[in-house]
Scaffold this active site. Structure first.
Site, PDB file in Angstrom:
ATOM      1  N   HIS A  30       0.687  -1.210   0.085  1.00 61.26           N
ATOM      2  CA  HIS A  30       0.012   0.087  -0.007  1.00 61.26           C
ATOM      3  C   HIS A  30       0.556   1.171  -0.089  1.00 61.26           C
ATOM      4  CE1 HIS A  30      -2.660   3.070   1.407  1.00 61.26           C
ATOM      5  NE2 HIS A  30      -3.765   2.350   1.045  1.00 61.26           N
ATOM      6  N   GLU A  61      -3.215   3.681  -7.616  1.00 61.55           N
ATOM      7  CA  GLU A  61      -3.768   4.413  -6.668  1.00 61.55           C
ATOM      8  C   GLU A  61      -2.725   5.590  -6.899  1.00 61.55           C
ATOM      9  OE1 GLU A  61      -5.974   3.299  -2.927  1.00 61.55           O
ATOM     10  OE2 GLU A  61      -4.237   2.783  -2.905  1.00 61.55           O
TER      11      GLU A  61
END
Lengths: 223, 223, 223, 223
Positions: free
Chosen positions: C94, C142
């Site tokens: 992440h 992202e």
């Protein structure tokens, strides 16, 4: 060890202080140091150490050393390498290059082994005190939120300076304390000394200045 | 870009290749490269780049660059700084200096922006393939467990070399592949080329050799 | 593997989703998923995995695994531990928890060994493509600058989504692609799917919403 | 704060102490603690905290907390989360999970804010002294080279224990000192206490033992 009170310039990785620009800055500080008698040192990028030490007399420092001995450490900064290149000191644990606690200890040990002057950076009073337990040459307290800013630590948070001095001396009287963050002129320097510190560590205040010479002279006037 | 097939020496942070020792090694490789026509490059510590580039004609590389632009990055290795110091290439993501995935991408981008040759190190076939997606100049596959050892990757695990070449070329035909770990002599070099690679990356095989000259000549004979 | 298109919620370390708050959110998503048939999963803190898996039927995921096997790794997140606690999947790499390239490879390998679904996060098209070389279940692109913001990636930078899908599929057709950053409503979700993705990964859009139920229902309507 | 002298078990990420195995170990220690009156605590993986705290009365600790507050920290260990899960204490800066100096400070501050007992690990006398400047509950000195080994620190290097106690008390009298590395039986425990420490921190000595019950009883006999 370098004379105090002292002005230490960390040129970071600014374009204005890379390669020949680093040499130009070092030469300027060298000249002003000789003229005024002010004690000054300049910490430059590893690539620029030899370039500067060949040409100037003020102490040239490394910006960082890694907690290693000669061996298989590709691309890390060997203390022996900066020493061989001519550096006589180094910053350790700068706020932009924080180290693990055990590695702060190891870097200080390595600096002492090689007789390199060293400034260990801290972010507050309690870490200043903790670092003092390792008996380094210098501790420089720099509140991270003030680094690169417009207000000097000596104005924005004078207590962090005087309390760091007190805390450090309570552990080890021989450790000297510098302060940094937002330092820009002679008044900031003299305030730093009034607060009990032995000088200042600064970067953008000089490197980013349009008229570097007058800024350095002004800083020197505060010693 | 450097000619291939090529022998690239990474001197790490060995005492035998710090300061004047680095220059001595670079000078030796320069001489042998000129005599034999073998394409060679040497990656040295940041502190020693200028020292070497001023004296030798073979390409001098950095061992590492950090994923940064000029600015506030005390003690990190600025790509512009190694370029200014005279380096024409750099290693990226060496097994002793692994980078985060997003930073591998950024370092390759920075190397391309500055027209620095670059070898991105991988540890197996799948990471070789992943790195190929970034279209670097070179990928060097080096199984970590064989680095610094006595058996050449070309003998111990030839498949990792040929499969890395296949995997990389399936993504991007222009990316060249080197191999490393345990490479010690000309036979290892010629086997590396037979397996489809464009050369070798090595370190201790030369740096730790008693007779460096004969080792380098022997390696060159394998091209 | 989880059904697609899918909405995956990462609750991060928000107070609004720690302990009983995490369970409340999981319960709400479970209810809405059952009512609407929308495929949903929730990634919670390691401490809250068992708490949630004991009470809800939607897939509960870990937010992270470390690249380790059982052994001496005090305080790190063991893949076997999150599996034993009931997690059926995990996020990897992440943007708030970036891994070294070799560790991304190792985490994906470990997730596959344990039959854990996994979403590997990327920050741009080229890292999406690189990750595809490891053939994970899912890649979620992202753009870091849009995370936690007010504008959905599908509006602010639709090309990064469609180009990631293209790049990933060019390497491996079986890898599914999600997108995230700024996703807040059903329109964003349906746009994500139009752009070729298999769903969305989001966090603050739900966790920080005053009326979480209506936001989740609205998101589900976009599938 | 936990009673001293104390035996603290860190189960790391061993298979023998994951999930139901962790609970089994905690239950065993709980039983022996009640029978013998020996003060004991067990530090388990984040995933297993609630599982254990629901079933046992001895203090259950986390193995680690990260230097963060609630917010966007995907996959990191939030102090509030381990507290909410039922942990009443935590290890900080374990030798397998070293923290930056400034983060050691921050983790101790966070533990105090949440009223979590905490053991900060050190590797030698000087780091023990440095950590004492932060006034934590406990410091555990563990020479890295002895961790997981067959010889107890109390035999292999008794001076590191007594000198750490002296150094720590010279900074702050209220900080308690534990020792660890190679501790395996009651004799090691009683020697640790003789040397001035307040107990032991151990891991493999219990977790890897064939007869865990007799090892724990033997250790308890040394208090």
């Amino acid at each position: 060890m370098i004379d105090t009170p002292v002005i230490v310039l960390n040129v970071k990785t600014y374009s204005e202080a890379t390669g020949s620009n680093a040499l130009e800055l070092a030469t300027l500080m060298d000249k002003i140091s000789k003229e005024t008698g002010a004690s000054m040192a300049i910490a430059v990028q590893a690539t620029d150490i030899t370039l500067c030490t060949e040409k100037v007399d003020i102490p040239v420092w490394a910006e960082h050393i890694d907690p290693i001995k000669p061996g298989s450490h590709t691309g890390w900064t060997l203390p022996e390498a900066v020493k061989t290149a001519g550096a006589v000191g180094t910053l350790i644990n700068h706020s932009e290059h924080r180290l693990k606690l055990a590695d702060v200890d190891l870097c200080i040990t390595r600096a002492k082994e090689l007789n390199l002057d060293h400034i260990v950076c801290s972010n507050n009073v309690s870490t200043s005190k903790a670092i003092a337990a390792f008996s380094p040459n210098f501790i420089a307290v720099e509140p991270p939120e003030l680094i690169g800013g417009d207000i000097s630590v000596t104005t924005a948070d004078p207590d962090i300076v005087s309390n760091s001095v007190k805390a450090v001396k309570s552990i080890s009287k021989n450790v000297k304390v510098l302060c940094g963050a937002g330092v820009k002129n002679g008044e900031d320097v003299s305030k730093a000394i009034e607060l009990g510190s032995d000088g200042v560590l600064l970067a953008s205040g000089i490197v980013k200045a349009k008229d570097k010479e007058s800024v350095i002279r002004n800083l020197a006037s505060g010693l």
